[in-house]
Design a protein around this motif. Structure first.
Motif, PDB file in Angstrom:
ATOM      1  N   ARG A 253       0.875  -1.166   0.017  1.00 17.06           N
ATOM      2  CA  ARG A 253      -0.056   0.083   0.052  1.00 17.06           C
ATOM      3  C   ARG A 253       0.886   1.221  -0.023  1.00 17.06           C
ATOM      4  NH1 ARG A 253      -2.810  -2.882  -1.941  1.00 17.06           N
ATOM      5  NH2 ARG A 253      -4.682  -3.789  -1.080  1.00 17.06           N
ATOM      6  N   VAL A 254       0.471   2.225  -0.983  1.00 17.65           N
ATOM      7  CA  VAL A 254       1.089   3.510  -0.844  1.00 17.65           C
ATOM      8  C   VAL A 254       0.630   4.164   0.295  1.00 17.65           C
ATOM      9  CG1 VAL A 254       1.245   5.742  -2.165  1.00 17.65           C
ATOM     10  CG2 VAL A 254       1.143   3.761  -3.563  1.00 17.65           C
ATOM     11  N   GLY A 255       1.562   4.841   0.962  1.00 13.45           N
ATOM     12  CA  GLY A 255       1.648   5.577   2.320  1.00 13.45           C
ATOM     13  C   GLY A 255       1.618   4.724   3.445  1.00 13.45           C
ATOM     14  N   GLU A 256       1.831   3.323   3.165  1.00  9.98           N
ATOM     15  CA  GLU A 256       1.966   2.387   4.478  1.00  9.98           C
ATOM     16  C   GLU A 256       3.322   1.568   4.099  1.00  9.98           C
ATOM     17  OE1 GLU A 256      -1.543  -0.068   4.973  1.00  9.98           O
ATOM     18  OE2 GLU A 256      -2.926   1.752   5.104  1.00  9.98           O
ATOM     19  N   ASP A 257       3.441   1.004   3.057  1.00 10.93           N
ATOM     20  CA  ASP A 257       4.485   0.200   2.682  1.00 10.93           C
ATOM     21  C   ASP A 257       5.442   0.937   1.798  1.00 10.93           C
ATOM     22  OD1 ASP A 257       3.411  -2.289   3.987  1.00 10.93           O
ATOM     23  OD2 ASP A 257       1.956  -2.035   2.271  1.00 10.93           O
ATOM     24  N   VAL A 258       4.846   1.509   0.984  1.00  9.67           N
ATOM     25  CA  VAL A 258       5.739   2.351  -0.111  1.00  9.67           C
ATOM     26  C   VAL A 258       5.289   3.867   0.008  1.00  9.67           C
ATOM     27  CG1 VAL A 258       6.426   2.626  -2.473  1.00  9.67           C
ATOM     28  CG2 VAL A 258       6.040   0.341  -1.599  1.00  9.67           C
ATOM     29  N   HIS A 259       6.378   4.713   0.277  1.00  7.50           N
ATOM     30  CA  HIS A 259       5.962   5.934   0.474  1.00  7.50           C
ATOM     31  C   HIS A 259       6.673   6.725  -0.754  1.00  7.50           C
ATOM     32  CE1 HIS A 259       4.907   5.324   4.970  1.00  7.50           C
ATOM     33  NE2 HIS A 259       5.281   4.359   4.615  1.00  7.50           N
ATOM     34  N   ILE A 260       5.873   7.553  -1.522  1.00  7.46           N
ATOM     35  CA  ILE A 260       6.299   7.977  -2.700  1.00  7.46           C
ATOM     36  C   ILE A 260       6.040   9.661  -2.818  1.00  7.46           C
ATOM     37  CG2 ILE A 260       5.613   8.121  -5.211  1.00  7.46           C
ATOM     38  CD1 ILE A 260       4.325   5.318  -5.029  1.00  7.46           C
ATOM     39  N   ILE A 261       6.950  10.206  -3.278  1.00  5.17           N
ATOM     40  CA  ILE A 261       7.074  11.433  -3.609  1.00  5.17           C
ATOM     41  C   ILE A 261       7.534  11.909  -5.038  1.00  5.17           C
ATOM     42  CG2 ILE A 261       9.378  12.081  -2.727  1.00  5.17           C
ATOM     43  CD1 ILE A 261       8.226  14.923  -1.648  1.00  5.17           C
ATOM     44  N   GLY A 262       6.690  12.828  -5.732  1.00  7.01           N
ATOM     45  CA  GLY A 262       6.949  13.178  -7.150  1.00  7.01           C
ATOM     46  C   GLY A 262       7.392  14.480  -7.371  1.00  7.01           C
ATOM     47  N   PHE A 263       7.367  15.001  -8.573  1.00  6.06           N
ATOM     48  CA  PHE A 263       7.702  16.007  -8.773  1.00  6.06           C
ATOM     49  C   PHE A 263       6.992  16.814  -9.973  1.00  6.06           C
ATOM     50  CE2 PHE A 263      10.325  19.866 -10.085  1.00  6.06           C
ATOM     51  CZ  PHE A 263      11.562  20.033  -9.197  1.00  6.06           C
ATOM     52  N   ASP A 264       6.427  17.941  -9.987  1.00  9.01           N
ATOM     53  CA  ASP A 264       5.752  18.723 -11.006  1.00  9.01           C
ATOM     54  C   ASP A 264       4.295  19.263 -10.333  1.00  9.01           C
ATOM     55  OD1 ASP A 264       7.551  18.980 -12.964  1.00  9.01           O
ATOM     56  OD2 ASP A 264       6.910  16.851 -13.855  1.00  9.01           O
ATOM     57  N   ASN A 265       3.562  18.416  -9.611  1.00  6.28           N
ATOM     58  CA  ASN A 265       2.415  18.825  -9.079  1.00  6.28           C
ATOM     59  C   ASN A 265       1.297  18.793 -10.203  1.00  6.28           C
ATOM     60  OD1 ASN A 265       0.244  19.146  -7.231  1.00  6.28           O
ATOM     61  ND2 ASN A 265       0.606  21.370  -7.260  1.00  6.28           N
ATOM     62  N   ILE A 266       1.283  17.833 -11.306  1.00  7.84           N
ATOM     63  CA  ILE A 266       0.216  17.921 -12.059  1.00  7.84           C
ATOM     64  C   ILE A 266      -1.003  17.630 -11.495  1.00  7.84           C
ATOM     65  CG2 ILE A 266       1.926  17.248 -14.021  1.00  7.84           C
ATOM     66  CD1 ILE A 266       0.693  14.182 -13.612  1.00  7.84           C
ATOM     67  N   GLU A 267      -2.169  17.993 -12.397  1.00  9.40           N
ATOM     68  CA  GLU A 267      -3.516  18.374 -11.777  1.00  9.40           C
ATOM     69  C   GLU A 267      -3.759  16.815 -11.230  1.00  9.40           C
ATOM     70  OE1 GLU A 267      -7.824  19.794 -12.971  1.00  9.40           O
ATOM     71  OE2 GLU A 267      -6.429  19.567 -14.522  1.00  9.40           O
ATOM     72  N   VAL A 268      -3.615  15.955 -11.900  1.00 13.67           N
ATOM     73  CA  VAL A 268      -4.487  14.393 -11.290  1.00 13.67           C
ATOM     74  C   VAL A 268      -3.513  13.996  -9.950  1.00 13.67           C
ATOM     75  CG1 VAL A 268      -2.347  13.182 -12.655  1.00 13.67           C
ATOM     76  CG2 VAL A 268      -4.780  12.079 -12.072  1.00 13.67           C
ATOM     77  N   SER A 269      -2.452  14.715  -9.633  1.00 16.72           N
ATOM     78  CA  SER A 269      -1.760  14.442  -8.392  1.00 16.72           C
ATOM     79  C   SER A 269      -2.552  14.860  -7.301  1.00 16.72           C
ATOM     80  CB  SER A 269      -0.405  15.180  -8.397  1.00 16.72           C
ATOM     81  OG  SER A 269       0.386  14.735  -9.132  1.00 16.72           O
ATOM     82  N   GLN A 270      -3.543  15.754  -7.604  1.00 13.25           N
ATOM     83  CA  GLN A 270      -4.381  16.252  -6.251  1.00 13.25           C
ATOM     84  C   GLN A 270      -5.600  15.356  -5.946  1.00 13.25           C
ATOM     85  OE1 GLN A 270      -6.044  20.186  -7.301  1.00 13.25           O
ATOM     86  NE2 GLN A 270      -4.078  20.470  -8.701  1.00 13.25           N
ATOM     87  N   TYR A 271      -6.019  14.234  -6.874  1.00 13.60           N
ATOM     88  CA  TYR A 271      -7.136  13.500  -6.989  1.00 13.60           C
ATOM     89  C   TYR A 271      -6.802  12.041  -6.590  1.00 13.60           C
ATOM     90  CZ  TYR A 271      -8.835  17.751  -9.151  1.00 13.60           C
ATOM     91  OH  TYR A 271      -9.151  19.007  -9.439  1.00 13.60           O
ATOM     92  N   ILE A 272      -5.515  11.558  -6.765  1.00 19.44           N
ATOM     93  CA  ILE A 272      -5.331  10.054  -6.610  1.00 19.44           C
ATOM     94  C   ILE A 272      -5.201  10.232  -5.069  1.00 19.44           C
ATOM     95  CG2 ILE A 272      -3.949   9.556  -8.738  1.00 19.44           C
ATOM     96  CD1 ILE A 272      -1.440   9.878  -7.490  1.00 19.44           C
TER      97      ILE A 272
END
Length: 321
Positions: A253-272
């Motif tokens: 699970r993302v945020g529990e087992d795998v902690h992910i950070i991206g770069f760009d803050n594209i619009e869809v990033s707000q909704y996932i």
């Protein structure tokens, strides 16, 4: 296709008289001008844009060169460009590929904004030497006809690593971008420097290509090696979303087992879900400023070098270890 020669023949005047009349010159009488204009309309005359731009030495068109059009990144960027150009009487065309490189030397555009890693720096310098105006967004260049506006990639990458470290992560994967990309290289250099400040961090680099499939492939590799919760810095959001897609089909699970950070803050990033932690900047401002700097060059102002600031947006994709 009707030419000014056809208009001149029907009107019984010289070609130069027709040219003066069609361009509103006071060298011909109002009566003659109106008669020639009427004949041009009758014959469905369409002026040649190429001939007009050659005479005026301007087209009022700007080219933006992109490596490709894929992904969700470009919308805000292009909107910022178009709004600023429109306010100043210019239009924008989007260009990609070698054949479109002739637009500058053939003066089909008044200047170019470059966000195209495949456009060779030597070729751009050769255009600048001939007087063409350029703004680069993906490299550093020093020339009187070139301005640059770059992202603060190094600050953003440092923020990302610091955020993972502050959340207690001691095993960090970094999903790289294509080697040809200036932004990817800048971000990776900053990552490599930042991790040196954390002696207890185990740091692993994975190959990526700034797209969702490479994010999915990296997710699969992390899954195969998984033994404890890990942090992952994806050098753009597209790859992070690809990684989400992969882990959605697994028991991790993302945020529990795998902690992910991206770069760009594209619009869809707000909704996932969970909300992706990412490095933010204004793509609209980046595009707008690039257009503004190019207009200034066309107006014969001095070149300027600007930087777009970045910030961290926290999300539940990165939690405490």
């Amino acid at each position: 296709m009707v030419s000014i020669k056809d208009i001149a023949k029907k009107a019984g005047v010289s070609i130069s008289t027709v040219s003066y009349a069609l361009n509103g010159s006071p060298k011909v009488t109002k009566e003659t001008s109106e008669r020639i204009q009427a004949i041009a309309k009758e014959l469905n005359y369409i002026p040649s844009a190429a001939a007009r731009s050659l005479k005026k030495r301007e087209t009022k068109i700007i080219g933006i060169y992109l490596t490709n059009y894929s992904g969700a990144f470009y919308g805000e960027l292009l909107q910022g460009m178009m709004e600023t150009l429109s306010k100043n009487g210019y239009e924008l065309i989007v260009c990609s590929g070698k054949e479109s490189h002739r637009f500058l030397p053939e003066r089909m555009i008044d200047g170019a904004i470059i966000l195209d890693a495949t456009y060779e720096t030597e070729e751009l310098l050769s255009h600048a030497e001939r007087g063409h105006k350029l703004v680069v967004m993906d490299r550093r260049m020093d020339h009187p006809n070139i301005s640059q506006v770059l992202l603060d990639n190094k600050a953003g990458a440092t923020l990302a690593i610091d955020h993972l470290a502050e959340k207690g992560h001691r095993k960090i994967y970094v999903l790289k971008g294509p080697e040809i990309s200036f932004d990817a290289r800048q971000r990776l250099e900053a990552v490599q420097k930042a991790v040196q400040r954390y002696s207890q961090i185990e740091y692993i680099e994975l190959d990526g290509d700034f797209n969702k499939p490479s994010g999915e492939a990296a997710g699969k590799k992390i899954h195969q090696e998984f033994s404890e919760p890990v942090g992952v810095f994806c050098l753009n959001d597209e790859m992070a979303i690809g990684m989400y897609n992969y882990f959605s089909r697994t028991n991790l699970r993302v945020g529990e087992d795998v902690h992910i950070i991206g770069f760009d803050n594209i619009e869809v990033s707000q909704y996932i879900q969970p909300r992706l932690a990412t490095i933010n900047y204004s793509k609209h401002k980046w595009g707008s400023l690039a257009s503004e700097l190019l207009i200034n060059l066309i107006k014969k102002k001095k070149p300027e070098h600007e930087r777009i600031n970045v910030s961290l947006i926290e999300g539940d994709s990165v939690r405490n270890r």
